[in-house]
Write a protein that holds these residues in place. Structure first.
Motif, short mmCIF file in Angstrom:
data_model
loop_
_atom_site.label_atom_id
_atom_site.label_comp_id
_atom_site.label_asym_id
_atom_site.label_seq_id
_atom_site.Cartn_x
_atom_site.Cartn_y
_atom_site.Cartn_z
N PHE A 1 50.76 62.55 19.77
CA PHE A 1 50.20 62.10 21.04
C PHE A 1 49.53 63.27 21.76
N SER A 2 48.29 63.06 22.17
CA SER A 2 47.55 64.07 22.92
C SER A 2 46.88 63.40 24.12
N ALA A 3 46.93 64.05 25.28
CA ALA A 3 46.28 63.53 26.47
C ALA A 3 45.56 64.68 27.18
N ILE A 4 44.25 64.53 27.35
CA ILE A 4 43.43 65.58 27.95
C ILE A 4 42.62 64.98 29.09
N LEU B 1 41.07 60.21 31.38
CA LEU B 1 42.08 60.73 30.46
C LEU B 1 41.72 60.30 29.05
N LEU B 2 41.59 61.27 28.16
CA LEU B 2 41.32 61.03 26.75
C LEU B 2 42.64 61.12 26.00
N VAL B 3 43.08 60.00 25.41
CA VAL B 3 44.34 59.93 24.68
C VAL B 3 44.05 59.67 23.21
N LEU C 1 25.45 54.78 33.07
CA LEU C 1 26.37 55.77 33.63
C LEU C 1 27.42 56.31 32.66
N ILE C 2 27.93 55.48 31.74
CA ILE C 2 29.12 55.91 30.99
C ILE C 2 28.93 55.86 29.48
N SER C 3 27.71 55.80 29.01
CA SER C 3 27.50 55.69 27.56
C SER C 3 28.07 56.90 26.82
N ALA C 4 28.13 58.05 27.48
CA ALA C 4 28.66 59.24 26.82
C ALA C 4 30.13 59.10 26.47
N LEU C 5 30.86 58.25 27.19
CA LEU C 5 32.29 58.11 26.93
C LEU C 5 32.54 57.55 25.53
N GLY C 6 31.74 56.58 25.11
CA GLY C 6 31.93 55.99 23.80
C GLY C 6 31.71 57.01 22.69
N THR C 7 30.67 57.81 22.83
CA THR C 7 30.39 58.84 21.84
C THR C 7 31.52 59.87 21.81
N THR C 8 32.04 60.22 22.99
CA THR C 8 33.14 61.17 23.07
C THR C 8 34.37 60.66 22.34
N LEU C 9 34.70 59.39 22.53
CA LEU C 9 35.89 58.83 21.90
C LEU C 9 35.72 58.74 20.38
N ASN D 1 40.46 56.30 29.71
CA ASN D 1 40.72 55.51 30.91
C ASN D 1 40.54 56.37 32.16
N TRP D 2 40.07 55.76 33.23
CA TRP D 2 39.90 56.47 34.50
C TRP D 2 41.27 56.87 35.05
#
Length: 276
Positions: free
Chosen positions: A199-202, A268-270, A33-41, A151-152
């Motif tokens: 600091f950036s948060a998207i 949230l991508l920080v 379900l969430i493997s894309a998150l690691g690549t995104t970060l 983080n969710w």
């Protein structure tokens, strides 16, 4: 600052956390379900060859593995050895070499300023004492080094799922802060403070289209997701409460369903740099 448990109380709390995340099959869930998150970060942090990277609460390597694939020297740390073992197997299958270390996010066994980049993908948020884990995160990255977090959000599907389960779950430990607060920009800003710059948060979303029905998605979590398993065990002797939680989760999933059980899970991508 929130008080952190010490001594036997802290050891007991961390033992419960280790046991919870060893339940079910979180590595399968993460890969499904969430493997894309690691690549995104990894992409957001521009991780590449020559960098020394720490992944905190790495689980089975959702972000650590793509960081290693990008050429970095990676330490993957997690409280739960079963998750690390699953990550080691995945790394071996991919021909990757990483350093897998059992570690508490609130008391990391690493030196000050040791890493070029420190990151966590829906991991550090579950350490109960946010101030302690944030202080450790900043401590181990070098001045000018990168920090990256996914983080969710409290308002997104996962944040709302945890909120839905909370009345049925065992009580949280003293001084614990709800995990989805790490998905609130102002909370993360307050945790990191003037120790960081740039600091950036998207807010972004992760599409989830794997399931055919709300019931299928609910039951997938019930079988694989440690927090859901612990919650259902807590009410296992009360069929009425089990049914109530079953229905509440289906209603929640249906609320986020855009059609045909297609959901967007908000996170949230920080990114930031440690102050020099």
């Amino acid at each position: 600052m929130t008080d952190v448990l010490t001594g036997d109380a802290d050891k007991a709390l961390k033992a419960k956390h280790r046991a919870m995340w060893a339940l079910g099959n979180y590595p399968e869930l993460a890969e499904d379900l969430i493997s894309a998150l690691g690549t995104t970060l990894v992409g957001a942090l521009d991780i590449g060859p020559g960098q020394r990277v720490l992944d905190i609460a790495a689980g089975s390597g959702n972000a650590a593995l793509p960081a290693a694939q990008a050429g970095a020297g990676v330490v993957a740390s997690d409280l739960t050895p079963e998750l690390l073992a699953a990550g080691e197997r995945r790394a071996a299958a991919l021909g990757l070499e990483l350093d897998w270390q059992q570690a508490d996010a609130e008391a990391l066994p690493f030196a000050n300023d040791e890493f070029d980049t420190v990151m966590s993908t829906v991991g550090i948020m579950f350490a109960p004492h946010h101030e302690a884990s944030a202080a450790e995160l900043v401590r181990v990255v070098r001045p000018g080094g990168r920090i990256g977090l996914i983080n969710w959000t409290p308002e997104g599907f996962l944040g709302q799922m945890l909120a839905t389960m909370k009345p049925y779950a065992p009580p949280p430990p003293p001084g614990a802060t709800p995990p989805p607060r790490w998905g609130n920009e102002e909370h993360v800003r307050s945790l990191l403070g003037d120790r960081v710059t740039e600091f950036s948060a998207i807010r972004k979303t992760l599409p989830v289209t794997r399931f055919d029905s709300a019931e299928e998605l609910r039951d997938y979590f019930k079988a694989r997701y440690g927090p859901a398993i612990v919650t259902y065990r807590n009410i296992g002797n009360d069929p009425e409460r089990v049914a109530a939680l079953d229905n509440a989760l289906v209603e929640l999933i249906s609320r986020f369903d855009s059609g045909s059980c297609n959901l967007e899970w908000e996170y949230l991508l920080v990114t930031a740099r440690k102050t020099e």
